[in-house]
Structure formats: structure tokens, C-alpha cells
Design a protein around this motif. Structure first.
Motif, short mmCIF file in Angstrom:
data_model
loop_
_atom_site.label_atom_id
_atom_site.label_comp_id
_atom_site.label_asym_id
_atom_site.label_seq_id
_atom_site.Cartn_x
_atom_site.Cartn_y
_atom_site.Cartn_z
N GLN A 1 -30.06 17.58 38.95
CA GLN A 1 -30.35 16.37 39.07
C GLN A 1 -31.25 15.72 38.17
O GLN A 1 -32.24 16.39 37.67
CB GLN A 1 -30.94 16.14 40.45
CG GLN A 1 -29.77 16.37 41.79
CD GLN A 1 -30.45 16.03 43.01
OE1 GLN A 1 -31.50 16.21 43.46
NE2 GLN A 1 -29.70 15.32 43.65
N LEU A 2 -31.30 14.47 37.84
CA LEU A 2 -31.96 13.95 36.85
C LEU A 2 -32.93 12.66 37.72
O LEU A 2 -32.29 12.19 38.47
CB LEU A 2 -31.38 12.96 35.69
CG LEU A 2 -32.10 12.52 34.92
CD1 LEU A 2 -32.89 13.19 33.85
CD2 LEU A 2 -31.18 11.49 33.83
N SER A 3 -34.18 12.79 37.41
CA SER A 3 -35.11 11.93 38.41
C SER A 3 -35.57 10.49 37.45
O SER A 3 -35.83 10.88 36.18
CB SER A 3 -36.31 12.61 38.90
OG SER A 3 -36.31 13.60 39.86
N ILE A 4 -35.23 9.44 38.12
CA ILE A 4 -35.32 8.15 37.28
C ILE A 4 -36.76 7.62 38.13
O ILE A 4 -36.77 7.32 39.19
CB ILE A 4 -34.38 7.06 37.49
CG1 ILE A 4 -33.11 7.54 37.02
CG2 ILE A 4 -34.69 5.94 36.67
CD1 ILE A 4 -33.27 7.99 35.28
N GLN A 5 -37.81 7.59 37.13
CA GLN A 5 -39.17 7.37 37.70
C GLN A 5 -39.82 6.30 36.86
O GLN A 5 -40.89 5.68 37.49
CB GLN A 5 -40.10 8.56 37.70
CG GLN A 5 -39.45 9.75 38.60
CD GLN A 5 -40.42 10.75 38.76
OE1 GLN A 5 -41.77 10.85 39.11
NE2 GLN A 5 -39.90 11.92 38.21
N ARG A 6 -39.25 5.80 35.74
CA ARG A 6 -39.84 4.92 35.03
C ARG A 6 -38.80 4.19 33.81
O ARG A 6 -37.82 4.62 33.73
CB ARG A 6 -41.15 5.32 34.18
CG ARG A 6 -40.55 6.41 32.84
CD ARG A 6 -41.78 7.13 32.47
NE ARG A 6 -42.25 8.40 33.60
CZ ARG A 6 -41.43 9.43 33.70
NH1 ARG A 6 -40.49 9.69 32.87
NH2 ARG A 6 -41.97 10.23 34.66
N SER A 7 -39.45 3.11 33.35
CA SER A 7 -38.57 2.44 32.32
C SER A 7 -39.44 2.13 31.02
O SER A 7 -40.58 2.17 31.32
CB SER A 7 -38.07 1.24 32.91
OG SER A 7 -36.98 0.56 31.85
N THR A 8 -38.84 1.96 29.97
CA THR A 8 -39.97 1.47 28.80
C THR A 8 -38.92 0.45 28.01
O THR A 8 -37.72 0.34 28.09
CB THR A 8 -39.76 2.74 27.66
OG1 THR A 8 -40.68 2.42 26.89
CG2 THR A 8 -38.53 3.31 27.46
N LYS A 9 -39.91 -0.45 27.38
CA LYS A 9 -39.54 -1.66 26.58
C LYS A 9 -40.69 -1.81 25.62
O LYS A 9 -41.77 -1.84 25.99
CB LYS A 9 -39.13 -2.93 27.38
CG LYS A 9 -38.40 -3.79 26.66
CD LYS A 9 -37.77 -4.87 27.56
CE LYS A 9 -36.89 -5.77 26.93
NZ LYS A 9 -36.42 -6.94 27.81
N LEU A 10 -40.05 -2.00 24.32
CA LEU A 10 -41.23 -2.27 23.51
C LEU A 10 -42.17 -1.20 23.28
O LEU A 10 -43.54 -1.49 23.10
CB LEU A 10 -41.63 -3.82 23.72
CG LEU A 10 -41.02 -5.00 23.41
CD1 LEU A 10 -41.43 -6.15 23.83
CD2 LEU A 10 -40.18 -4.91 22.13
N GLY A 11 -41.92 -0.07 23.43
CA GLY A 11 -42.81 1.16 23.49
C GLY A 11 -43.70 1.28 24.48
O GLY A 11 -44.72 2.07 24.49
N LYS A 12 -43.64 0.52 25.45
CA LYS A 12 -44.34 0.75 26.78
C LYS A 12 -43.73 1.05 28.03
O LYS A 12 -42.56 0.66 28.18
CB LYS A 12 -45.16 -0.56 27.31
CG LYS A 12 -46.23 -0.97 25.80
CD LYS A 12 -46.87 -2.56 26.43
CE LYS A 12 -47.89 -2.76 25.10
NZ LYS A 12 -48.57 -4.04 25.51
N PHE A 13 -44.40 1.67 28.92
CA PHE A 13 -43.84 2.25 30.15
C PHE A 13 -44.13 1.28 31.47
O PHE A 13 -45.21 0.67 31.52
CB PHE A 13 -44.40 3.57 30.36
CG PHE A 13 -43.94 4.65 29.54
CD1 PHE A 13 -42.60 5.27 29.57
CD2 PHE A 13 -44.92 5.18 28.56
CE1 PHE A 13 -42.39 6.29 28.34
CE2 PHE A 13 -44.55 6.28 27.73
CZ PHE A 13 -43.19 6.69 27.78
#
Length: 377
Positions: free
Chosen positions: A217-229
Motif C-alpha cells: 500500500q501507498l499512503s497519500i499524506q501530502r501534496s506539493t506545488k511550486l516546491g512547497k508541501f
């Protein structure tokens, strides 16, 4: 107690505001007594609802919009704030200098009509109206106006799901895309995107600690855009996605080849930071499509491809929703209902078997038909 008096040939309304301060409103020259009485009733109504402000103190739309932006800023991602600030700066020229109490539903509908005539995309226009409505609702909450005219105005119709098309890759085309990408890192990203349906920002924010090889399984816990979380889009976006054995094998290979970085990113750039969208698209994804002689698809279409394949396999809609990270199954249904089968004779056959096979009985019509065969005339 408010009253009407006449001074120097003009009607004047004499009253006390909600703070107990005495005020006078001088009517324009040649105003009739009836018009003055109508104005008095309007003021008394505003006083009763606690929204009275002298005309000179009622702010313009631009002033309210700037206050609203500052109010929203602490709770917005930088990218969202920049987007909304861009809307305020570029799309409300027709109303920016109007006092907010002078903006009615007619004004809003003229605003909509002007943008449609100029050829603005309906989806973009609806986003602009959403921000317009939030600004006016902010004015309502602060008792600058008593209702939100954007809510009352007739909105442009959404193009609907029927008119929405996504470019889908067939299984053979998926394999051609993966074969056309020479770089293992990017080939693994495409493979992961297709088989998980995760959003691009979620994929590029993955860390090796998010992957559990044991459970698959893969946990999705964050996202990123323009180098920031950032935190994921919604609470439901924090999820665990099931991975197949071949994908797990590819991820094991990539983990051995992946350059180490302080952030422990699964797909770091050369500096050990999150990869940029444009770098992924322009230098790798689009060239791989061209090399494989495939139609131009967006990276986000790989998410739709995952959903369509799951639906084609007859997966439970609740399971698909949880894997994609939609807030609820209704969003999944509304987004992908046009991909669902409208005709399925096998489903009807399975239903009959479930009803009649359990008891060994047969449908009435079938039994009658067999009885008739045994009758000789």
C-alpha cells in the motif's frame, strides 16, 4: 424619531443612526415629498436591520474585495491566494468602482453577459463568479449590504459531464508510453500515476516512508506545488492506495536506483527538492508521448484513465472513491457516470440466477411454456 423637514427649498430627512448619532440626508433639488418619504422608509428599514451606513462610508467593490483577500489569506495556500488575487485584479473592472450597495442581480447578470460575449470559457466564468459571490457574502456578514446579489443572479450553465471528454489510452498505448520513456524515474512516475490514479502533486510529494512493501500500500499524506508541501485537498484525500505486484517490483528497482536526499523524496529533482510540473511535462511526458506516436493527453488524464479502467472492471464505486480520494461517492459518480455501462445483459442474467437458482424454481413464464409443450390437441 425620524422626520422630514424643508430647508432652503430642499427636503431633509432628520434621524438618529444605530449608534445614536444624529444624521441628516439632504435630498437632491426638485425631489418630491413622496420620493423623500420613500427614502425615509428605506433608511428606517436599514436601521431596523442594523445595516445603515452613510453613503460616503459605503465602500466600493474593490475595497471590499481587498479586505476579503486579507481575511482569507491566512487560511489559503500561497497558490490559491495568488489565483484569487489575480481574479480580483483582472476580472472585476466593470464593478470595482461601484459601491457594494449599488451592485444588484441585474448588475451581476450584465457582468456575466459581457464575459460570455467576450468568449470566456464557462468553467472559468463560474470560478470568477464563485469568488464574486464570496466577496459579496463577506459584505453581507459585515452588514454593508443585506443580501448577496450574486446568489440571486442567473448563472451560466455548466457544460455538464455529457460534453466532457478525456483522452484515454488503451492498454497497448500505456505499454508504448512506458517503453518510450528512457529514464527510469519518469517511467516509474507514469506507471504509478496510471495504476493508482493519484494526483500529480500527490505523486511528486511522495516519500519512501509512504510506501509499505509488506502490505502493498501507498499512503497519500501530502501534496506539493511550486516546491512547497501542503496538506492534501480534502480529509478524504489522506488515504492508502493498493498496489499490484508488478508495480511493487518496479518501485523496488527504482528505490535501489533513486538518488538519496534529505527529504527522502521518492522522485526528487537534481537538487533533492520536489520536481516541478513544467519540468515533468515539457522535458519528459510530452516527448515520451510524441516518441510513442500517441495522442496528446494531460498528465491529469492518467487519473481519469485509472478511474475508467476500474469502472470497466466493475469495481465497487465506494472502493473507487476511496482509492481516488474523493470526499464522497457522489463526486465519483457525478464525475464518471458517463463512463458507466448503460446496458449490461449479464447483470440481468445474474439477477435472475440469484433469485431463482437458490430455490430451484423457474420463472412463471418459463414454467407455463414447458407445460404447454406437454399438451396434445
Amino acid at each position: 424619531m425620524a422626520c422630514i423637514v424643508k430647508r432652503r427649498g430642499r427636503y431633509v430627512i432628520d434621524f438618529y443612526d444605530n449608534q445614536g448619532r444624529r444624521r441628516w440626508v439632504t435630498m437632491p433639488a426638485k425631489s418630491t415629498k413622496k420620493k423623500t418619504q420613500d427614502k425615509l422608509r428605506e433608511i428606517e428599514d436599514q436601521l431596523a436591520r442594523g445595516i445603515y451606513l452613510p453613503a460616503k462610508k459605503i465602500p466600493t467593490f474593490k475595497e471590499v474585495a481587498e479586505d476579503w483577500l486579507q481575511f482569507k489569506k491566512p487560511n489559503l495556500r500561497e497558490t490559491s491566494y495568488a489565483l484569487w488575487a489575480g481574479y480580483v485584479k483582472n476580472h472585476y473592472a466593470a464593478v470595482k468602482d461601484l459601491r457594494v450597495d449599488r451592485i444588484g442581480s441585474v448588475t451581476v447578470e450584465k457582468f456575466i453577459s459581457a464575459h460570455q460575449t467576450a468568449g470566456m470559457n464557462v468553467v472559468t466564468l463560474r470560478k470568477i463568479l464563485m469568488v464574486f459571490g464570496q466577496i459579496m457574502q463577506y459584505a453581507v456578514r459585515h452588514k454593508l449590504i443585506d443580501h448577496n446579489p450574486v446568489r440571486d443572479a442567473e448563472k451560466p450553465r455548466s457544460p455538464g459531464r455529457e460534453g466532457r471528454t478525456w483522452k484515454m489510452l488503451a492498454p497497448a498505448e500505456i505499454q508504448k508510453l512506458l517503453a518510450a520513456e528512457p529514464d527510469m524515474k519518469y517511467r516509474t512516475i507514469y506507471h504509478l500515476a496510471i495504476m493508482t490514479g493519484a494526483r500529480q502533486g500527490e505523486l511528486l510529494a511522495l516519500k519512501w516512508t509512504d510506501l509499505d512493501f509488506e502490505s502493498g500500500q501507498l499512503s497519500i499524506q501530502r501534496s506539493t506545488k511550486l516546491g512547497k508541501f501542503f496538506a492534501p485537498k480534502t480529509e478524504a484525500s489522506v488515504r492508502r492506495i493498493d498496489l499490484g505486484p508488478s508495480l511493487l517490483t518496479e518501485l523496488k528497482k527504482w528505490k535501489l536506483a533513486c538518488p538519496k536526499c534529505k527529504l527522502d523524496l521518492m522522485f526528487p529533482n537534481e537538487a533533492g527538492r520536489p520536481m516541478e510540473h513544467n519540468n515533468l511535462m515539457e522535458r519528459h511526458f510530452k516527448p515520451a508521448l510524441t516518441k510513442a506516436c500517441l495522442p496528446g493527453v494531460r498528465f491529469h488524464d492518467l487519473r481519469h484513465l485509472n478511474a475508467s479502467m476500474r469502472l470497466e472492471q466493475g469495481e465497487n464505486i465506494k472502493y473507487i472513491q476511496s482509492q481516488l480520494g474523493h470526499a464522497n461517492p457522489t463526486i465519483t459518480l457525478n464525475t464518471y457516470s458517463h463512463l458507466m455501462k448503460a446496458r449490461d445483459p449479464e447483470a440481468a442474467r445474474r439477477l435472475e440466477e440469484a433469485v431463482f437458482s437458490a430455490t430451484g424454481s423457474k420463472p412463471v413464464a418459463e414454467s407455463q411454456s414447458e407445460n404447454e409443450k406437454g399438451v396434445t390437441l
